[in-house]
Design a protein around this motif. Sequence first.
Motif, PDB file in Angstrom:
ATOM      1  N   LEU A 179       0.862  -1.181   0.000  1.00 52.18           N
ATOM      2  CA  LEU A 179       0.000   0.000   0.000  1.00 52.18           C
ATOM      3  C   LEU A 179       0.899   1.232   0.000  1.00 52.18           C
ATOM      4  CD1 LEU A 179      -2.677  -1.093   2.621  1.00 52.18           C
ATOM      5  CD2 LEU A 179      -2.862  -1.168   0.125  1.00 52.18           C
ATOM      6  N   LYS A 180       0.623   2.171  -0.875  1.00 54.02           N
ATOM      7  CA  LYS A 180       1.511   3.300  -1.095  1.00 54.02           C
ATOM      8  C   LYS A 180       1.080   4.520  -0.295  1.00 54.02           C
ATOM      9  CE  LYS A 180       3.502   0.703  -4.169  1.00 54.02           C
ATOM     10  NZ  LYS A 180       4.788   0.049  -3.874  1.00 54.02           N
ATOM     11  N   TYR A 213      -4.656   4.520   2.775  1.00 52.64           N
ATOM     12  CA  TYR A 213      -4.855   3.074   2.594  1.00 52.64           C
ATOM     13  C   TYR A 213      -6.291   2.729   2.209  1.00 52.64           C
ATOM     14  CZ  TYR A 213      -0.270   2.156   4.763  1.00 52.64           C
ATOM     15  OH  TYR A 213       1.061   2.092   5.046  1.00 52.64           O
ATOM     16  N   GLU A 214      -7.241   3.440   2.792  1.00 56.83           N
ATOM     17  CA  GLU A 214      -8.646   3.097   2.545  1.00 56.83           C
ATOM     18  C   GLU A 214      -8.992   3.196   1.064  1.00 56.83           C
ATOM     19  OE1 GLU A 214     -13.115   4.338   4.167  1.00 56.83           O
ATOM     20  OE2 GLU A 214     -11.309   5.199   5.076  1.00 56.83           O
ATOM     21  N   ALA A 215      -8.382   4.138   0.378  1.00 56.84           N
ATOM     22  CA  ALA A 215      -8.653   4.314  -1.048  1.00 56.84           C
ATOM     23  C   ALA A 215      -7.997   3.235  -1.898  1.00 56.84           C
ATOM     24  CB  ALA A 215      -8.175   5.694  -1.499  1.00 56.84           C
ATOM     25  N   GLN A 216      -7.173   2.377  -1.287  1.00 55.48           N
ATOM     26  CA  GLN A 216      -6.471   1.318  -2.012  1.00 55.48           C
ATOM     27  C   GLN A 216      -7.037  -0.060  -1.680  1.00 55.48           C
ATOM     28  OE1 GLN A 216      -2.029   2.002  -2.070  1.00 55.48           O
ATOM     29  NE2 GLN A 216      -2.557   3.634  -0.650  1.00 55.48           N
ATOM     30  N   SER A 217      -8.341  -0.118  -1.430  1.00 55.60           N
ATOM     31  CA  SER A 217      -8.954  -1.386  -1.018  1.00 55.60           C
ATOM     32  C   SER A 217      -8.838  -2.463  -2.091  1.00 55.60           C
ATOM     33  CB  SER A 217     -10.416  -1.166  -0.642  1.00 55.60           C
ATOM     34  OG  SER A 217     -11.134  -0.599  -1.736  1.00 55.60           O
ATOM     35  N   HIS A 234      -5.477  -3.983  -1.799  1.00 53.82           N
ATOM     36  CA  HIS A 234      -5.419  -4.821  -0.602  1.00 53.82           C
ATOM     37  C   HIS A 234      -6.077  -6.173  -0.870  1.00 53.82           C
ATOM     38  CE1 HIS A 234      -6.318  -6.182   3.511  1.00 53.82           C
ATOM     39  NE2 HIS A 234      -5.320  -5.394   3.899  1.00 53.82           N
ATOM     40  N   ARG A 235      -7.242  -6.176  -1.508  1.00 53.19           N
ATOM     41  CA  ARG A 235      -7.937  -7.438  -1.819  1.00 53.19           C
ATOM     42  C   ARG A 235      -7.092  -8.309  -2.752  1.00 53.19           C
ATOM     43  NH1 ARG A 235     -12.348  -3.906  -2.249  1.00 53.19           N
ATOM     44  NH2 ARG A 235     -12.180  -3.925  -4.539  1.00 53.19           N
ATOM     45  N   ALA A 236      -6.462  -7.667  -3.743  1.00 56.46           N
ATOM     46  CA  ALA A 236      -5.637  -8.421  -4.692  1.00 56.46           C
ATOM     47  C   ALA A 236      -4.435  -9.056  -3.996  1.00 56.46           C
ATOM     48  CB  ALA A 236      -5.173  -7.506  -5.823  1.00 56.46           C
ATOM     49  N   MET A 237      -3.822  -8.322  -3.064  1.00 49.94           N
ATOM     50  CA  MET A 237      -2.661  -8.874  -2.363  1.00 49.94           C
ATOM     51  C   MET A 237      -3.077  -9.988  -1.409  1.00 49.94           C
ATOM     52  SD  MET A 237       0.633  -8.619  -2.339  1.00 49.94           S
ATOM     53  CE  MET A 237       1.041  -7.008  -3.024  1.00 49.94           C
TER      54      MET A 237
END
Length: 455
Positions: A174-175, A181-185, A188-191
């Motif tokens: 997450l960058k 982080y919340e905008a990169q959900s 996160h799901r892919a990882m």
Amino acid sequence: MQTRRLSKLYLIDHSLTNIGGHHFDSARLLLQAASDMRLEPILATHRHLRDREGLPANLTILPLFSHTVYSRHSATTGKAPLPSDPLGSEPNSQNTSWWSRLSEKWTQWRQRQQAISFAAACREVFRQVPPAPGDQVFVPTLSEFDLVGLSEFLRTNGDSTPCEWHLQFHYPFLKGPVASYEAQSARHRAMRAHFAAVASRAGQVRWHFYAPTNGLVEQYASLGVVPFQLLEHPVDTTSEDPGTGKNSRLNETSAPLRVLCAGGLRADKGSPLLRELLKDLERDNFAAGAIQLWVQAKRPAKLKRIAGDHKFRTLDPSGELPPNDARLVHVPHPLPTDAYARLLRRADVGLLAYDPNVYSVRCSGVLVELLAAGKPVVVPEDTWLTEELKSAGDPAPGLIASGAAGFAASLREMARQRSEFQQRAQSAALNYARRHSAKRVIEQLLSSSRVKAAA
């Protein structure tokens, strides 16, 4: 009497390509600590490693790996937008043009070959030096893409490799700051799906996962697939004791404050900000000669692009110090281990004007080395470096800054209160260095696997 077999420590660093730099220095320290603790060290590296200088003469070195952790196929160390698993089910193509589909197939083939190559290199390591129960394997720098190749090896050879595996992840998936982080959900799901898939493929294996900062531990642990724990960056604790004051030049009040930007010029390490910092320092002639800036760069031309018309000298690491009237000094990068240790001893202050978006939770080995050497530092706010500085001592052995003007002001303050900050840094250094000793890292690995070294 039958001699008791020593348990082996396989250190696999596929990014160790040459002498010098953090990959080499960490490996050297960990291998020596393992040997001192009566483990038999085995080093597996990238195939480009040919020089043994600085490593034990009797060390078994296996230069077998073809790719480093910095693969373009990785979503954490490379340019991939999302993690990919070329050995799993083939993804449905979203491309409609034949050229795009062909390009996609080519990329997938290259990814598959790289993952298979990693698995094959692991297989060759254990063919050349067969493992036994109680042996340990430590991979100090791994990416989510490397994990694909490793899981393939464990799927096909796990039963014949009765080792404890210790895997460390240095780079966030997450960058930016935690607030983003919340905008990169989706990422996160892919990882999470990626880790679940490769863990399932590996089967029943004894492995332990680590990261060098609490922020990274929390990020990877949030996937909920495997537990992560903190494993801090090792430093050399065998050189001069920073707590004795032997490394300092407290009485050299006539010399300028030698400020070191170590580790090489890169955008994430603040090269854009450095240009503005130089302009700010030029306003008062580097506080009327009280500040001298040392910058590590691979070539003088790289520093020239940032320095512009500002003249600079190149430091000979084994030669004399630059004259006091020099304002800007180029330091070669990388340096051999002894030369780099000498560079840290000769510097007064460490300047780490790093990009906060990159180093929000990421570790800086340079910061750890400077604090362990008893050097005060200036670090960016809202980063892991901020928290590490605060944890190093009370009062903190350094300052926190933001922007070129903020860093310049902090250097001027350091120059005015140089003795105060140097005394703070040296007071904190001994305990800090012990916390980051290579022996402590090895002890933690053994503790995680509940296996003790031979007495």
